[in-house]
Design a protein around this motif. Sequence first.
Motif, short mmCIF file in Angstrom:
data_model
loop_
_atom_site.label_atom_id
_atom_site.label_comp_id
_atom_site.label_asym_id
_atom_site.label_seq_id
_atom_site.Cartn_x
_atom_site.Cartn_y
_atom_site.Cartn_z
N SER A 113 28.28 39.41 33.32
CA SER A 113 28.66 39.26 34.74
C SER A 113 27.49 38.83 35.49
O SER A 113 27.50 38.00 36.25
CB SER A 113 29.51 40.13 34.97
OG SER A 113 31.02 40.37 34.32
N LYS A 144 29.90 26.38 31.73
CA LYS A 144 29.87 25.16 32.66
C LYS A 144 28.53 25.25 33.66
O LYS A 144 28.05 24.13 33.88
CB LYS A 144 31.18 25.41 33.55
CG LYS A 144 32.34 25.02 32.88
CD LYS A 144 33.87 25.32 33.93
CE LYS A 144 34.90 25.15 33.13
NZ LYS A 144 36.10 25.44 34.09
N GLY A 194 40.95 38.55 29.23
CA GLY A 194 40.93 37.15 29.84
C GLY A 194 39.62 37.00 30.63
O GLY A 194 39.05 36.14 30.78
N ILE A 195 39.32 38.21 31.36
CA ILE A 195 37.99 38.16 32.12
C ILE A 195 36.65 37.84 31.41
O ILE A 195 35.95 36.72 31.86
CB ILE A 195 37.81 39.17 33.09
CG1 ILE A 195 38.82 39.38 34.29
CG2 ILE A 195 36.26 39.49 33.62
CD1 ILE A 195 38.67 40.68 34.90
N LYS A 196 36.73 38.21 30.19
CA LYS A 196 35.47 38.27 28.89
C LYS A 196 35.41 36.56 28.93
O LYS A 196 34.38 35.93 28.80
CB LYS A 196 35.61 39.03 27.93
CG LYS A 196 34.48 38.55 26.99
CD LYS A 196 34.61 39.62 25.70
CE LYS A 196 35.64 38.94 24.56
NZ LYS A 196 35.60 39.77 23.49
N ILE A 197 36.47 36.23 28.41
CA ILE A 197 36.70 34.59 28.06
C ILE A 197 36.42 33.82 29.17
O ILE A 197 35.46 32.80 29.10
CB ILE A 197 38.24 34.33 27.49
CG1 ILE A 197 38.24 35.10 26.21
CG2 ILE A 197 38.16 32.94 27.38
CD1 ILE A 197 37.40 34.87 24.88
N GLN A 198 36.92 34.07 30.62
CA GLN A 198 36.44 33.41 31.47
C GLN A 198 35.07 33.39 31.90
O GLN A 198 34.56 32.41 32.31
CB GLN A 198 37.53 33.92 32.70
CG GLN A 198 37.25 32.79 33.91
CD GLN A 198 38.07 31.66 33.77
OE1 GLN A 198 39.24 31.71 33.26
NE2 GLN A 198 37.41 30.60 34.13
N LEU A 199 34.37 34.48 31.92
CA LEU A 199 32.87 34.67 32.19
C LEU A 199 32.27 33.76 31.22
O LEU A 199 31.33 33.02 31.55
CB LEU A 199 32.64 36.16 31.71
CG LEU A 199 32.75 37.24 32.74
CD1 LEU A 199 32.32 38.57 32.39
CD2 LEU A 199 32.03 36.89 34.10
N GLU A 206 33.31 30.88 29.95
CA GLU A 206 33.74 29.55 30.03
C GLU A 206 32.86 28.93 31.47
O GLU A 206 32.54 28.16 31.43
CB GLU A 206 35.02 29.53 30.16
CG GLU A 206 36.03 29.41 28.53
CD GLU A 206 37.34 29.51 28.95
OE1 GLU A 206 37.88 29.37 29.92
OE2 GLU A 206 37.92 29.21 27.89
N ASN A 207 32.91 29.99 32.26
CA ASN A 207 32.18 29.83 33.43
C ASN A 207 30.63 29.69 33.34
O ASN A 207 30.00 28.74 33.80
CB ASN A 207 32.42 30.76 34.69
CG ASN A 207 33.96 30.50 35.20
OD1 ASN A 207 34.52 29.78 34.86
ND2 ASN A 207 34.45 31.81 35.87
#
Length: 391
Positions: free
Chosen positions: A304, A377, A366-371, A373-374
């Motif tokens: 994070s 990017k 879900g937050i771990k995966i989103q981290l 992916e972001n």
Amino acid sequence: MNNLWTETGYVSLNKTGEQLCGDRVEVTGGGEANHTTLVLADGLGSGVKANILSTLTSKILCTMISGGMPIESCVETIAETLPVCSVRKVAYSTFSIISVTDNEIAELIQFDNPEIIVLRGGVRYDYPMTTRQIAGKTIHESRFPVEENDVFIAMSDGATYAGVGHALNHGWQRENIIDFAEANYLPGNSAKYIAGNIVDECNRLYEGEPGDDTTVAVVRIRARHPVNLMIGPPSTKDQDIKMMNLFFAKQGEKIICGGTTATIASRYLHRDLKPTLDYPDPEIPPISQLEGVDLVTEGVVTISRVLKYAEDFLNGTDLSASWSTRRDGASLIARELFEKATDINFFVGRAINPAHQNPDLPITFGIKIQLIENLAKCLEKMGKQIKVSYF
């Protein structure tokens, strides 16, 4: 195809009192792309007008040059598209173009900006140059093979104007900027770091009040540096060996994030995982040691922070980033991914960590995966080659 990589980076200062920068840098390609093009445009004047002129100029030139259009067509298009100042009868926007093909051949095209500086082996390289008239403009062109660790430094005239009326009577002359770049050269310095270092010196000479928009854009030819980062255990235990086999078979630096993941790697390597109790940053859990792995950190909290650093890195205009010198896990990862890496492979486990099911913790799978992916990017925007694999 050689093992070289084309890296770009730039930093700008706005003229004192202006909300918008009259300089603009546009980049296409980068990394292992067949064609990398960087355009630095300096719009006439400052503020909104200059920003619009430099934005149009840089985007038109970058799109046409990267598309293989001849320079004659590019300059003629600019001349026909953008206005000439009705009062001063001078150019709407000056520009510098650095184009690298197949990480092998550099082409420089320059109009009225300070002459591009090239360092080879950390010292000034006097590259060949020809001059011709296109659409009434005097255009300087150069073409030559690149070598590993070549550094190309383009700048707006705000850099050479630095210090006028303050520390220097005649500004920071190009020869002095070359001396500064040579004295501060290190092979490991990233393109953005080199640009930021020069701009910071410009700001010092301006005594913190730039009298003109100031931009430095750098293109650096470097060797590829792959980094592999693994976070989270696989969704099922029978994938542990597969994930570890693939991870450790990859060339490059190895980073493992997460205690459970590190424990699986420890069993796989038959080596002890050794935690440390050092807290360089009290908000970031300490790192661990595992022979065969370059860096072992905690998982979601650390990543994070890395994501925040990545977003600040992309949005910021200076290089006084806290991660550049700190020794906590997030800072170490940031330096590896932002400054050193060219190719980054993420190995992401889909297992749900029981520790994250505590309702008092705002962390979910879900937050771990989103981290990740972001973060991926952000790294792509930095010009990195990214691959994400899920297990």
